[in-house]
Design an enzyme around this catalytic site. Sequence first.
Site, short mmCIF file in Angstrom:
data_model
loop_
_atom_site.label_atom_id
_atom_site.label_comp_id
_atom_site.label_asym_id
_atom_site.label_seq_id
_atom_site.Cartn_x
_atom_site.Cartn_y
_atom_site.Cartn_z
N CYS A 1 0.82 -1.21 -0.03
CA CYS A 1 -0.03 -0.06 -0.11
C CYS A 1 0.98 1.19 0.00
CB CYS A 1 -0.82 -0.02 1.27
SG CYS A 1 -2.15 -1.12 1.34
N CYS B 1 -5.22 1.35 4.45
CA CYS B 1 -4.18 1.34 3.58
C CYS B 1 -3.11 2.37 3.67
CB CYS B 1 -4.87 1.63 2.09
SG CYS B 1 -5.22 3.25 1.79
#
Length: 230
Positions: free
Chosen positions: A114, A225
């Site tokens: 991420c 994320c």
Amino acid sequence: MRDLALLSATDTPEEIFAAGRTAAGQDIRLACSFSIEDVVIIDLLRKQHDRFSVFAIDTGRLPEETYVVAEALSMKYQLKIDWYFPQRDAVEKLASDKGLFSFQESLSKRKECCAIRKVEPLSRALAGADGWITGMRRSQSVTRNELQPLEIDKVNGGLIKINPLTFWSSDQVWDYARKRQLPINQLYKQGYLSIGCAPCTRPVREGESERSGRWWWENPEHRECGLHRR
């Protein structure tokens, strides 16, 4: 300037945006993932498009349905979307060294993916901005239940973070979208309630929370994320 602490559930998304823009300054940018929330925000603020710009992050693993919504929005509102992509070298090294699905092996490896595909492009997308808009809502997950309409984003240099739909429920969002006949990601019709990268997103089962289909192999408190670190 209005006291930001006075913003509450009685304030409309338009009023929250106006207060945020007053607090932040001229350069406001909407981070658009083409979720139903982001589509609703664009329509709600359609008369103020000249007061903010729109950007999107292409992680390289988005579902095709997401691109369809992006194109529909662009055409419907004559909207310019600024696209940001991960650094090629970083993606190539990650794939070469750790494979294409390392993010499923541990929380740290998922966050690494991420960081490369989302967080780093976000830092470039927000460079020089005074504030940014998100589609986050309190009722989406346990990681967002203390969300405020306006926040200070210390991770990204102290920007004002504007969350116009903070107090809206899922029903309010969907009722608005249907009434306005807005472009909607077709994956919602297949049971998806929150849509991100294709390998990290699945349909939501009955009784599960809205974001339970994101990184479903992790504990609920970890399912962010890194774009919205709290």
